[in-house]
Scaffold this active site. Structure first.
Site, PDB file in Angstrom:
ATOM      1  N   SER A  43       0.824  -1.207   0.000  1.00 38.65           N
ATOM      2  CA  SER A  43       0.000   0.000   0.000  1.00 38.65           C
ATOM      3  C   SER A  43       0.857   1.256   0.000  1.00 38.65           C
ATOM      4  O   SER A  43       0.469   2.274  -0.574  1.00 38.65           O
ATOM      5  CB  SER A  43      -0.957   0.002   1.194  1.00 38.65           C
ATOM      6  OG  SER A  43      -0.273  -0.058   2.419  1.00 38.65           O
ATOM      7  N   GLU A  44       2.046   1.214   0.643  1.00 35.47           N
ATOM      8  CA  GLU A  44       2.946   2.357   0.586  1.00 35.47           C
ATOM      9  C   GLU A  44       4.402   1.893   0.545  1.00 35.47           C
ATOM     10  O   GLU A  44       4.774   0.906   1.195  1.00 35.47           O
ATOM     11  CB  GLU A  44       2.802   3.268   1.817  1.00 35.47           C
ATOM     12  CG  GLU A  44       1.428   3.849   2.021  1.00 35.47           C
ATOM     13  CD  GLU A  44       1.065   4.960   1.047  1.00 35.47           C
ATOM     14  OE1 GLU A  44       1.972   5.455   0.340  1.00 35.47           O
ATOM     15  OE2 GLU A  44      -0.117   5.322   0.997  1.00 35.47           O
ATOM     16  N   THR A  45       5.214   2.628  -0.200  1.00 36.10           N
ATOM     17  CA  THR A  45       6.667   2.538  -0.121  1.00 36.10           C
ATOM     18  C   THR A  45       7.179   3.911   0.276  1.00 36.10           C
ATOM     19  O   THR A  45       6.826   4.919  -0.349  1.00 36.10           O
ATOM     20  CB  THR A  45       7.272   2.107  -1.459  1.00 36.10           C
ATOM     21  OG1 THR A  45       6.820   0.790  -1.792  1.00 36.10           O
ATOM     22  CG2 THR A  45       8.794   2.091  -1.377  1.00 36.10           C
TER      23      THR A  45
END
Length: 261
Positions: free
Chosen positions: A43-45
């Site tokens: 969902s996030e980096t």
């Protein structure tokens, strides 16, 4: 470049929300960071770059850069302290939402974030249809990032089966659905949907609590709150709601260490 995958807002591995944390050796193009985030497919980096007075921090989903992300900030602070030997007692991150800070407390890592108060607005028929609701909710509102819908109880929230293709058309980053908790020690529960930026249901969303915190603080008459996000992985958040800022605390666990070629 060193890369870590960390489960944020988790008491142990394979809970909470996984985020990739990339420790940059120099400035990199936006397009390159976008491709790395797509490759990670989380969902996030988060992308961290050491600066004179702290770190620059940017967050990318597999499809877009975002203005604010709690779990990847928590994961970044954890990586710096637990993996890279950072000695600062307080970390400062320069982000698209201003300077964000992190400190270690008895509740894990505590983030200092801006409030994103929710204002009431109409629950249009398209939003209700996308959520599978046949009647108007107890409350509908939104802030600069997300829409918010209040359901009467935890059971209604658990049973919710959104149409993600319809939710993609909602003119907002995503949709937060919340309800009072039926569990001892938990003040409220939520689920968060972001299909428009490539995340059908986010496991645990720290930034959503920048709106949820003041929303529930006003209703419950308390500034100290405990929240549970009811995704399959679930995640626990401790909140302290101030007049302009919110402190969000949780724990994190490293599950992968590697290098980016």
């Amino acid at each position: 470049m060193k890369m870590y995958i960390t489960d944020a807002f988790a008491e142990k591995a394979f809970q909470g929300n996984p985020a990739a944390v990339c420790i940059l050796d120099e400035e990199r193009p936006d397009s390159w960071m976008g491709r790395v985030a797509a490759e990670m497919n989380l969902s996030e980096t988060a992308f961290l770059l050491k600066k004179e007075n702290g770190y620059s921090l940017r967050w990318f989903t597999p499809e877009a850069e975002v203005d604010l992300c709690g779990h990847a900030t928590l994961a970044s602070a954890h990586a710096l302290w637990a993996e890279l030997g950072e000695t600062s007692e307080k970390l400062a991150f320069d982000t698209r939402s201003g300077i964000l800070t992190a400190v270690r407390t008895e509740d894990g890592i505590e983030l200092d974030f801006p409030l994103e108060p929710v204002q009431p607005c109409e629950a249009e028929p398209e939003l209700l249809a996308a959520l599978g609701l046949s009647t108007s909710p107890a409350y509908a509102g939104g802030n600069r990032m997300d829409r918010l819908v209040l359901l009467p109880d935890e059971e209604s929230l658990t049973a919710l089966k959104p149409d993600f293709s319809m939710l993609r058309n909602v003119p907002a980053r995503g949709v937060i659905v919340t309800a009072p908790s039926s569990r001892p020690g938990i003040d409220f529960v939520s689920r968060c949907f972001y299909p428009g930026i490539g995340i059908d249901e986010d496991p645990v969303t720290g930034s959503a609590h920048c709106g949820l915190g003041p929303f529930w603080s006003e209703r419950l008459g308390r500034s100290e709150l405990t929240a549970l996000q009811l995704s399959k992985r679930q995640g626990l958040l401790k909140l302290h709601v101030g007049s302009e800022r919110i402190r969000i605390a949780g724990r994190a666990v490293t599950v992968l260490r590697g290098e980016l070629a």
